[in-house]
Design a protein around this motif. Structure first.
Motif, PDB file in Angstrom:
ATOM      1  N   GLY A 107      33.472  45.333  40.534  1.00  0.00           N
ATOM      2  CA  GLY A 107      33.274  45.769  39.153  1.00  0.00           C
ATOM      3  C   GLY A 107      33.160  44.593  38.217  1.00  0.00           C
ATOM      4  N   GLY A 108      32.777  44.891  37.003  1.00  0.00           N
ATOM      5  CA  GLY A 108      32.695  43.816  36.021  1.00  0.00           C
ATOM      6  C   GLY A 108      32.606  44.363  34.605  1.00  0.00           C
ATOM      7  N   VAL A 109      33.151  43.596  33.680  1.00  0.00           N
ATOM      8  CA  VAL A 109      32.990  43.903  32.257  1.00  0.00           C
ATOM      9  C   VAL A 109      32.298  42.694  31.638  1.00  0.00           C
ATOM     10  N   ASN A 110      31.229  42.956  30.883  1.00  0.00           N
ATOM     11  CA  ASN A 110      30.479  41.850  30.300  1.00  0.00           C
ATOM     12  C   ASN A 110      31.149  41.354  29.020  1.00  0.00           C
ATOM     13  N   LEU A 111      31.894  40.252  29.156  1.00  0.00           N
ATOM     14  CA  LEU A 111      32.573  39.638  28.003  1.00  0.00           C
ATOM     15  C   LEU A 111      33.048  38.255  28.413  1.00  0.00           C
ATOM     16  N   ASP A 112      33.276  37.423  27.416  1.00  0.00           N
ATOM     17  CA  ASP A 112      33.858  36.119  27.690  1.00  0.00           C
ATOM     18  C   ASP A 112      35.350  36.203  27.374  1.00  0.00           C
ATOM     19  N   PRO A 113      36.211  36.224  28.403  1.00  0.00           N
ATOM     20  CA  PRO A 113      37.636  36.477  28.140  1.00  0.00           C
ATOM     21  C   PRO A 113      38.271  35.435  27.222  1.00  0.00           C
ATOM     22  N   LYS A 114      37.669  34.236  27.152  1.00  0.00           N
ATOM     23  CA  LYS A 114      38.241  33.187  26.283  1.00  0.00           C
ATOM     24  C   LYS A 114      38.156  33.586  24.810  1.00  0.00           C
ATOM     25  N   LYS A 115      37.259  34.516  24.498  1.00  0.00           N
ATOM     26  CA  LYS A 115      37.038  34.869  23.087  1.00  0.00           C
ATOM     27  C   LYS A 115      37.944  35.995  22.592  1.00  0.00           C
ATOM     28  N   TYR A 116      38.796  36.523  23.474  1.00  0.00           N
ATOM     29  CA  TYR A 116      39.601  37.681  23.061  1.00  0.00           C
ATOM     30  C   TYR A 116      41.091  37.401  23.253  1.00  0.00           C
ATOM     31  N   SER A 117      41.896  38.016  22.369  1.00  0.00           N
ATOM     32  CA  SER A 117      43.346  37.831  22.446  1.00  0.00           C
ATOM     33  C   SER A 117      43.876  38.627  23.638  1.00  0.00           C
ATOM     34  N   SER A 118      45.145  38.369  23.976  1.00  0.00           N
ATOM     35  CA  SER A 118      45.681  39.069  25.147  1.00  0.00           C
ATOM     36  C   SER A 118      45.820  40.568  24.859  1.00  0.00           C
ATOM     37  N   SER A 119      46.087  40.959  23.605  1.00  0.00           N
ATOM     38  CA  SER A 119      46.172  42.412  23.356  1.00  0.00           C
ATOM     39  C   SER A 119      44.774  43.041  23.363  1.00  0.00           C
ATOM     40  N   GLU A 120      43.755  42.288  22.964  1.00  0.00           N
ATOM     41  CA  GLU A 120      42.389  42.835  23.070  1.00  0.00           C
ATOM     42  C   GLU A 120      42.000  42.999  24.550  1.00  0.00           C
ATOM     43  N   LEU A 121      42.367  41.997  25.364  1.00  0.00           N
ATOM     44  CA  LEU A 121      42.030  42.097  26.800  1.00  0.00           C
ATOM     45  C   LEU A 121      42.771  43.283  27.430  1.00  0.00           C
ATOM     46  N   GLU A 122      43.994  43.516  26.970  1.00  0.00           N
ATOM     47  CA  GLU A 122      44.742  44.671  27.491  1.00  0.00           C
ATOM     48  C   GLU A 122      44.003  45.970  27.149  1.00  0.00           C
ATOM     49  N   ARG A 123      43.520  46.089  25.904  1.00  0.00           N
ATOM     50  CA  ARG A 123      42.823  47.336  25.518  1.00  0.00           C
ATOM     51  C   ARG A 123      41.511  47.495  26.299  1.00  0.00           C
ATOM     52  N   ILE A 124      40.861  46.359  26.564  1.00  0.00           N
ATOM     53  CA  ILE A 124      39.607  46.417  27.349  1.00  0.00           C
ATOM     54  C   ILE A 124      39.915  46.888  28.778  1.00  0.00           C
ATOM     55  N   ALA A 125      40.989  46.315  29.360  1.00  0.00           N
ATOM     56  CA  ALA A 125      41.360  46.683  30.735  1.00  0.00           C
ATOM     57  C   ALA A 125      41.707  48.176  30.807  1.00  0.00           C
ATOM     58  N   ARG A 126      42.445  48.669  29.809  1.00  0.00           N
ATOM     59  CA  ARG A 126      42.826  50.092  29.809  1.00  0.00           C
ATOM     60  C   ARG A 126      41.572  50.977  29.621  1.00  0.00           C
ATOM     61  N   ALA A 127      40.680  50.534  28.723  1.00  0.00           N
ATOM     62  CA  ALA A 127      39.464  51.322  28.474  1.00  0.00           C
ATOM     63  C   ALA A 127      38.597  51.388  29.742  1.00  0.00           C
ATOM     64  N   TYR A 128      38.575  50.296  30.488  1.00  0.00           N
ATOM     65  CA  TYR A 128      37.790  50.261  31.731  1.00  0.00           C
ATOM     66  C   TYR A 128      38.313  51.325  32.704  1.00  0.00           C
ATOM     67  N   ILE A 129      39.641  51.341  32.881  1.00  0.00           N
ATOM     68  CA  ILE A 129      40.230  52.326  33.809  1.00  0.00           C
ATOM     69  C   ILE A 129      40.011  53.750  33.287  1.00  0.00           C
ATOM     70  N   ASP A 130      40.182  53.944  31.980  1.00  0.00           N
ATOM     71  CA  ASP A 130      39.962  55.295  31.426  1.00  0.00           C
ATOM     72  C   ASP A 130      38.547  55.779  31.773  1.00  0.00           C
ATOM     73  N   ALA A 131      37.591  54.849  31.689  1.00  0.00           N
ATOM     74  CA  ALA A 131      36.189  55.245  31.874  1.00  0.00           C
ATOM     75  C   ALA A 131      35.831  55.519  33.332  1.00  0.00           C
ATOM     76  N   ILE A 132      36.528  54.856  34.269  1.00  0.00           N
ATOM     77  CA  ILE A 132      36.103  55.017  35.684  1.00  0.00           C
ATOM     78  C   ILE A 132      37.169  55.717  36.534  1.00  0.00           C
ATOM     79  N   SER A 133      38.213  56.250  35.884  1.00  0.00           N
ATOM     80  CA  SER A 133      39.372  56.747  36.645  1.00  0.00           C
ATOM     81  C   SER A 133      39.018  57.843  37.650  1.00  0.00           C
ATOM     82  N   ALA A 134      37.971  58.616  37.365  1.00  0.00           N
ATOM     83  CA  ALA A 134      37.634  59.698  38.301  1.00  0.00           C
ATOM     84  C   ALA A 134      37.145  59.143  39.641  1.00  0.00           C
ATOM     85  N   TYR A 135      36.676  57.917  39.624  1.00  0.00           N
ATOM     86  CA  TYR A 135      36.042  57.362  40.824  1.00  0.00           C
ATOM     87  C   TYR A 135      36.915  56.365  41.575  1.00  0.00           C
ATOM     88  N   VAL A 136      38.070  55.983  40.994  1.00  0.00           N
ATOM     89  CA  VAL A 136      38.918  54.985  41.661  1.00  0.00           C
ATOM     90  C   VAL A 136      40.267  55.605  42.008  1.00  0.00           C
TER      91      VAL A 136
END
Ligand SMILES: NC(=O)C1=CN([C@@H]2O[C@H](COP(=O)(O)OP(=O)(O)OC[C@H]3O[C@@H](n4cnc5c(N)ncnc54)[C@H](O)[C@@H]3O)[C@@H](O)[C@H]2O)C=CC1
Ligand SMILES: O=C(O)CCC(=O)C(=O)O
Length: 419
Positions: A107-136
């Motif tokens: 899998g992959g998310v298109n972003l440069d992790p250096k540009k985001y804070s740790s709480s933003e990365l946490e929200r991105i990680a959670r959003a990723y799982i929310d979006a694909i949870s039916a398949y994983v």
């Protein structure tokens, strides 16, 4: 576009060559030339300043012939559908060589992790799982760390999945923090595995790692643990390529070799502070160094046609996935440079991910020594299995790796009466 994405064309070519050499008909190629499923999602995420940004993300599930889909997720600005597809195909072959009960996914998310804070990365990680949870899930597709992700992100993703499912399911990700069901030894496993396969290669030639000179590309998770392990066996890392504080490539050389601590402090200073006696060299000088081993441990396509022509190493070991383009591979073959392919060399990570998944499912946790011993045994037998095919078909290590894996996948597909 798929038609123009070199790594995808290369992996398809490898599969087709392997099936021809094994005398298998075209059906297996038709099944494996594309992933079974590619999930493409757009993730709207609120940033710290209150604005919303939408991130493009993917999960490619290539094959579950031998077990559930398995593979990392990367956070990188280079992520594309084609990249993720290709990475998932390599996973199928990697897990098949290792003999673990997994298929291939990525899998992959298109972003440069250096540009985001740790709480933003946490929200991105959670959003990723929310979006694909039916398949994983631990019985469907288990996610691991890759470029730009780490154990913290794996823990967050597992936590999100468990909340959605309202049950414990830590095996949905691997490479988690030990406090949250992670396996001892996972963080070091890929680099340690690359060093173990390299040692097995030299032992098979009647040589040892001691005294071997190495140039290294990439000092992240894989490159750093590879360096640590080869330095412990008295190899010398005399040159390194990394990215500086502007994300520009830099090349450093030290004739008597870098210590591990020097490599760490160079990285920590973003290669600004060369106190250890290292000097900057040019790309051409880096590639033309007369070394025993070149270890690319960064990203795909780092050895192209041009680089393969200049490269003066006697052996290449692919710590990264897909660092050698197809044309570069041909040139290295013409130059009699052996290449230990990614799907064999960097399998240590997913092998320990498998151990983590097993530990999560049995709730019985192993010591680091148990993990490392099992890992080394698994890698040695993978190497021997591939070597046996290499010798009987007079092939390259890459061809032999694909053939060995394809035989296993073919048996599973036959058992399912698919072919
Ligand atoms: N982390 C893991 O367990 C596994 C990773 N891999 C593969 O290994 C490779 C590296 O992964 P990680 O070490 O996890 O990523 P990472 O993000 O921890 O490290 C990558 C390193 O490469 C450097 N880099 C990036 N572009 C570069 C360039 N053009 N030249 C020189 N250095 C460059 C970065 O600065 C970074 O230090 C990737 O291909 C990944 O898919 C494969 C198996 C498992
Ligand atoms: O352990 C995992 O699932 C990630 C492994 C991976 O992505 C790789 O081997 O390239």
């Amino acid at each position: 576009m798929e038609e123009n994405y070199g790594p995808l064309l290369s992996v398809r070519k490898e599969i087709d060559n392997a099936r021809k050499k094994l005398g298998l008909n075209n059906d297996i190629y038709e099944i494996l030339k594309n992933p079974m499923r590619i999930i493409e999602v757009n993730l709207p995420v609120k940033l710290d300043d209150g604005s919303v940004k939408v991130f493009k993300a993917f999960r490619s599930q290539h094959s579950n012939a031998l077990g559930i889909f398995k593979g990392g997720v990367r956070f990188s600005p280079l992520v594309t559908r084609e990249e993720v597809m290709t990475l998932s195909m390599w996973m199928t072959f990697k897990t098949a060589i290792a003999g673990i009960v997994f298929g291939g996914g990525k899998g992959g998310v298109n972003l440069d992790p250096k540009k985001y804070s740790s709480s933003e990365l946490e929200r991105i990680a959670r959003a990723y799982i929310d979006a694909i949870s039916a398949y994983v899930g631990e019985e469907k597709d288990s996610i691991g760390p890759d470029v730009g992700t780490n154990e913290e992100i794996m823990g967050i993703m597992a936590d999100e999945y468990e909340k959605l499912e309202n049950r414990k399911a830590p095996g949905v990700t691997t490479g988690k923090p030990i406090a949250f069901g992670g396996s001892k030894g996972r963080s070091e496993s890929t680099g340690l595995g690359v060093a173990t396969i390299l040692e097995a290669y030299f032992l098979n030639c009647g040589e040892s790692l001691a005294g071997k000179t190495i140039s290294l590309e990439g000092f992240g998770n894989v490159g750093s643990f590879f360096a640590k392990n080869v330095l412990e066996k008295n190899s010398k890392i005399i040159a390194i390529k990394e990215l500086d504080y502007k994300s520009e490539p830099i090349y450093l050389y030290k004739e008597d070799g870098f210590s591990f601590d020097e490599l760490v402090s160079l990285k920590e200073s973003s290669y600004k502070n060369l106190t250890c006696g290292a000097k900057f060299i040019s790309r051409e000088d880096f590639l033309s160094l007369d070394v025993d081993v070149f270890a690319p441990c960064a990203l795909e396509n780092s050895i192209d046609e041009d680089e393969a022509k200049i490269l003066n190493a006697k052996l290449v070991i692919e710590g990264a996935n897909g660092p050698t383009t197809s044309r570069a591979d041909e040139i290295l073959k013409e130059k009699n440079v052996n290449v230990i392919p990614d799907i064999l060399a960097n399998s240590g990570g997913v092998i320990v991910s498998y151990f983590e998944w097993v530990q999560n499912r049995t709730s019985l946790y192993w010591t680091r020594d148990e993990v490392i011993e099992r890992l080394i045994n698994c890698l040695k037998s993978s190497f021997e299995n591939v070597l046996e095919i290499k010798n009987s078909y007079n092939s390259t290590l890459r061809e032999a790796s694909y053939m060995f894996a394809l035989k296993r996948i073919n048996s599973a597909l036959r058992a399912k009466r698919l072919i």
